[in-house]
Design a protein around this motif. Structure first.
Motif, PDB file in Angstrom:
ATOM      1  N   PHE A  59     -17.225  -2.743  -0.460  1.00 21.41           N
ATOM      2  CA  PHE A  59     -16.630  -2.753  -1.796  1.00 21.41           C
ATOM      3  C   PHE A  59     -16.998  -1.459  -2.506  1.00 21.41           C
ATOM      4  CE2 PHE A  59     -17.879  -7.379  -1.330  1.00 21.41           C
ATOM      5  CZ  PHE A  59     -16.611  -7.834  -1.083  1.00 21.41           C
ATOM      6  N   GLU A  60     -16.173  -1.084  -3.467  1.00 20.90           N
ATOM      7  CA  GLU A  60     -16.502   0.018  -4.370  1.00 20.90           C
ATOM      8  C   GLU A  60     -16.356  -0.512  -5.784  1.00 20.90           C
ATOM      9  OE1 GLU A  60     -17.499   2.952  -3.371  1.00 20.90           O
ATOM     10  OE2 GLU A  60     -17.006   2.784  -1.220  1.00 20.90           O
ATOM     11  N   GLY A  61     -17.320  -0.164  -6.647  1.00 18.20           N
ATOM     12  CA  GLY A  61     -17.212  -0.591  -8.041  1.00 18.20           C
ATOM     13  C   GLY A  61     -18.220  -1.673  -8.389  1.00 18.20           C
ATOM     14  N   TYR A  82       0.816  -1.219   0.000  1.00 18.15           N
ATOM     15  CA  TYR A  82       0.000   0.000   0.000  1.00 18.15           C
ATOM     16  C   TYR A  82       0.853   1.275   0.000  1.00 18.15           C
ATOM     17  CZ  TYR A  82      -4.436  -2.369   0.704  1.00 18.15           C
ATOM     18  OH  TYR A  82      -5.556  -3.130   0.533  1.00 18.15           O
ATOM     19  N   TRP A  83       2.142   1.175   0.384  1.00 19.10           N
ATOM     20  CA  TRP A  83       2.957   2.401   0.474  1.00 19.10           C
ATOM     21  C   TRP A  83       3.219   2.963  -0.921  1.00 19.10           C
ATOM     22  CZ3 TRP A  83       1.447   2.142   4.911  1.00 19.10           C
ATOM     23  CH2 TRP A  83       1.928   1.361   5.942  1.00 19.10           C
ATOM     24  N   SER A  84       3.247   4.288  -0.981  1.00 18.42           N
ATOM     25  CA  SER A  84       3.566   4.959  -2.251  1.00 18.42           C
ATOM     26  C   SER A  84       4.771   5.885  -2.039  1.00 18.42           C
ATOM     27  CB  SER A  84       2.356   5.745  -2.758  1.00 18.42           C
ATOM     28  OG  SER A  84       1.989   6.736  -1.809  1.00 18.42           O
ATOM     29  N   TYR A  85       5.402   6.258  -3.160  1.00 15.79           N
ATOM     30  CA  TYR A  85       6.684   6.984  -3.087  1.00 15.79           C
ATOM     31  C   TYR A  85       6.755   8.027  -4.200  1.00 15.79           C
ATOM     32  CZ  TYR A  85       7.615   2.583  -0.670  1.00 15.79           C
ATOM     33  OH  TYR A  85       7.519   1.511   0.164  1.00 15.79           O
ATOM     34  N   SER A  86       7.412   9.159  -3.889  1.00 12.72           N
ATOM     35  CA  SER A  86       7.790  10.069  -4.974  1.00 12.72           C
ATOM     36  C   SER A  86       9.110   9.556  -5.567  1.00 12.72           C
ATOM     37  CB  SER A  86       7.930  11.498  -4.452  1.00 12.72           C
ATOM     38  OG  SER A  86       8.871  11.545  -3.385  1.00 12.72           O
ATOM     39  N   SER A 133     -11.926  -0.721  -5.043  1.00 13.55           N
ATOM     40  CA  SER A 133     -11.213  -0.715  -3.763  1.00 13.55           C
ATOM     41  C   SER A 133     -12.063  -1.423  -2.726  1.00 13.55           C
ATOM     42  CB  SER A 133     -10.940   0.721  -3.299  1.00 13.55           C
ATOM     43  OG  SER A 133     -12.165   1.344  -2.982  1.00 13.55           O
ATOM     44  N   GLY A 134     -11.467  -1.568  -1.573  1.00 11.34           N
ATOM     45  CA  GLY A 134     -12.244  -1.860  -0.392  1.00 11.34           C
ATOM     46  C   GLY A 134     -12.365  -3.295   0.011  1.00 11.34           C
TER      47      GLY A 134
END
Lengths: 223, 500
Positions: free
Chosen positions: B433-435, A78-82, B369-370
């Protein structure tokens, strides 16, 4: 043929049929993948159904891929990065828990090399070609374009490559240069500003010949 | 009756009975594990349709043979033993035919048991009758099994009976149950709360049916009552079914002296029947064929080139390239989302070698998502490491689902749980849920031995994985009593008829 011999023949056929039913247990062969092998953090190969695994050895490109997880470690998917390499790019614009400030790609590379994930301290961002080589049609609707059975926590989003200094589309008015990313939802390559928060999947060239690694002999577990 | 005519009846009966005896146990393995040892001998695939067809053929042959025998009896010279065996055979064949039709009209456990017993008795009869004649007559048996002097007549008779039986089967298969979807004004408001207490529901005409063959229910069966209402945009369903217990557990984790362990009884082969929540499934299709519109593929490897399943029961998959809609309500995982899981049965998916479980055509619709994940890092039947633990709080009520914000990352050093303590295995990462996967709103409540479930969906979702709701669409329903896959079923499709 006499009555007795016919009777014996009938009994023999019945015995064979019953034995076949009772002793023909279905065989289950564990398959092998033509390209990928699961690898544990201590460099052991696993069969396709074993786990947990932390890296995937790519036989085709002779590369080790970082495997994302769902455990809130530095490898959490889930982590995001620049995009940032320590000199160029934009530091600390991604979202993660493991840094006091926000995260960039250099943070993940540094921490992964410090930990010698799967025996390597040469983790880096993949080239666009290396990333694109992972693209494949998903076998379920809405899943990312990647082998989710080997790379289970890859998101439907952008993943940074190492290619920087590329021109950005005109829709980005503030920034002129950025880095190349591959989107695993659309299977497209795109250019994004360095400060964008995107996902990262690191890659390394194995430091030891992986063919010498031993397979782990343990009961098969599910994923 | 002439000997050649008798021989023709005999040959046709042998063929039809053998096919029935091969296909019947394959259907029976679904809810009778003790039949699994027969699996290597049995055919696989969408066999219900074949079994019903050969049931029709056997009925036809039995009727014509009876009429012919009454008019001109066949005078053989059987011994007393042969006579006794033959009368036994006639009796159990008739019993099998009668219970087969009873199962079709209104499936009941007693009919199912007698049908199975009569099939076993027919097998015994064939053994006694066949071995006796083979042993004592040798090659002469072939003249009865294959009357050379009447091969043309035999071929014509087989073709005639086959096409007549096929016609009967087609007529039978069209005898759907009809569910009238009563009109609902735009001003009417129905709360999706699992109560179904709005006065509008009184105007909806219910249908009742028996579903059978599930695990854990009383005798494996559950009576289901269905009502439907519709306005111009949406269709509402109110479903009530028997379930003696409210089951809200889903593979809970338990602390043992060896660490955390998943509580299970069959999950390793994807057929959990104890530590699971109650569920209910609805399948929708624009066609109404037998065997869940041809999507039920019986056997441990019924799809060519695809993996074996682990439970030996079968797969759900379409073989005509089309998609059937599937709404899968789960008492624990989706009920608090006020949703049913929007899934589908499609063609068999490609094989992912790294996944031990292959689900063929059964797949969820896509989501943006979700929703929930399992609260273990990696499943092992021996020990697991939880992902998260509940944050200690005096206010916390005992929940079977772990909420993300009511929990914290698992740390073995801070794990103070005592041996025997349990932990939810379902971890909500978000509320719903989404979608595409969130198209069906649903809520169920259990009270006094019955679940009451309300569902609603737009007639047209514009998703290629959903079926448009309109007159002529057929539905099938299944109830699960704390079982992962061992659900009840029924053979006759329920056809929707919109009154609006």
């Amino acid at each position: 043929m006499t009555v007795a011999s016919r009777l014996i023949l009938s009994l023999a056929i019945a015995t064979v049929a019953i034995s076949y039913l009772l002793f023909s247990a279905p065989e289950r062969e564990i398959p092998t993948h033509a390209r990928f092998i699961k690898v544990t953090n201590d460099m052991q190969f696993l069969s396709v159904w074993q786990g947990p695994w932390h890296c995937v050895y790519d036989k085709k490109l002779n590369l080790l891929w970082e495997v994302k997880r769902d455990d809130e470690s530095i490898h959490d998917g889930y982590w995001s990065y620049s995009w940032y390499d320590g000199q160029f790019g934009h530091a600390d614009q991604g979202d993660c828990y493991f840094e006091a400030s926000h995260c960039d790609s250099q943070d993940l590379i540094r921490k992964t090399n410090q930990a010698s994930l799967c025996g390597s301290a040469e983790w880096r961002l993949p080239t666009p070609d290396e990333l694109r080589s992972l693209i494949q049609t998903p076998n379920s609707p809405g899943k990312p374009h990647i082998a989710s059975d080997f790379f289970p926590h890859i998101k439907n989003g952008d993943y940074w490559s190492s290619e920087a200094g590329v021109s950005l589309p005109k829709s980005f008015k503030r920034e002129k240069l950025g880095a190349t990313a591959v989107n695993f939802q659309s299977a497209e390559t795109l250019s994004l500003p360095y400060e964008n928060a995107a996902f990262v999947m690191l890659v390394a060239t194995p430091s030891t010949p992986l063919s010498l690694a031993q397979s782990r002999v343990e009961p098969v577990t599910l994923n | 009756m002439r000997r050649s005519s008798f021989a023709i009846f005999h040959v046709m009966a042998v063929i039809v009975i053998l096919v029935g005896l091969l296909t019947g146990p394959r259907l029976g393995i679904i809810n009778h594990d003790f039949l699994t040892f027969l699996s290597p001998l049995l055919p696989q695939g969408a066999l219900l349709s074949v079994h019903v067809l050969f049931g029709c053929l056997l009925t036809l042959i039995a009727i014509v043979f009876t009429v012919a025998t009454i008019r001109t009896p066949f005078h053989g010279a059987p011994s007393k033993f042969d006579k006794a065996v033959n009368y036994f055979g006639y009796l159990v064949i008739v019993l099998s035919i009668v219970t087969g039709w009873l199962l079709w009209l209104n499936p009941e456990s007693l009919s199912l048991v007698i049908h199975g017993l009569s099939a076993t008795a027919i097998f015994l009869y064939l053994v006694l009758h066949g071995i006796k004649h083979t042993v004592f007559k040798g090659k002469q048996v072939l003249s009865v099994l294959l009357p050379r002097n009447a091969l043309i007549l035999l071929s014509c008779s087989i073709a005639l009976v086959y096409f007549c039986g096929l016609g009967i089967k087609l007529i039978v298969a069209e005898q759907h149950l009809r569910l009238e979807v009563a009109p609902l004004s735009r001003q009417s408001h129905l709360e999706i709360d699992g109560k179904g207490d709005e006065p509008e529901w009184l105007r909806a005409k219910p249908i009742k049916l028996t579903t059978f063959g599930g695990a854990n229910f009383l005798d494996g069966s559950s009576e289901v009552e269905i009502k439907a209402l519709s306005n111009h945009d949406e269709t509402f369903f109110l479903i009530r079914w028997q379930d003696p217990s409210e089951s809200l557990e889903h593979l809970p984790l338990e602390k043992t002296s060896d660490g955390w362990q998943v509580q299970e009884n069959g999950f390793y082969r994807f057929d959990e029947r104890t530590y699971y929540e109650d569920k209910f499934a609805i399948m929708l299709s624009t066609t109404c064929e037998l065997g869940g519109d041809g999507t039920v593929q019986y056997g441990d490897a019924p799809l060519a080139g695809k993996p074996h399943n682990w439970h030996g029961k079968g797969y759900h998959a379409s073989t005509d390239g089309r998609t059937r809609d599937l709404w899968h309500w789960k008492a624990l995982r989706t009920n608090d989302m006020y949703l049913a899981d929007d899934n589908f049965f499609g063609p068999p998916q490609s094989v992912a070698l790294g996944q031990r479980r292959y689900t063929a055509g059964y797949q969820p619709d896509g989501k943006e998502s979700g929703a929930y994940v399992m609260n273990w890092r990696w499943y092992s039947p021996n020990e697991v490491t939880p992902k998260r633990m509940p944050i200690p709080s005096p206010d916390i009520t005992e929940r079977k689902v772990l909420d993300w914000f009511a929990s914290e990352t698992y740390n073995p050093q801070q794990d103070m749980a005592k041996i025997g303590e349990q932990l939810p295995s379902v971890l909500y990462r978000s509320n719903r849920f989404e979608g595409d996967r969130a198209d069906v709103r649903a809520r169920g409540e259990w009270h006094d031995g019955y679940w009451t479930l309300e569902l609603v969906r737009k007639h047209q979702t514009h998703s290629p994985l959903d079926v448009e709701l309109r007159s002529g669409v057929c539905m099938w329903v299944s109830a699960f009593d704390h079982a992962q896959i061992a659900h009840t079923r029924h053979h006759r499709a329920i056809q929707l008829r919109y009154m609006l």
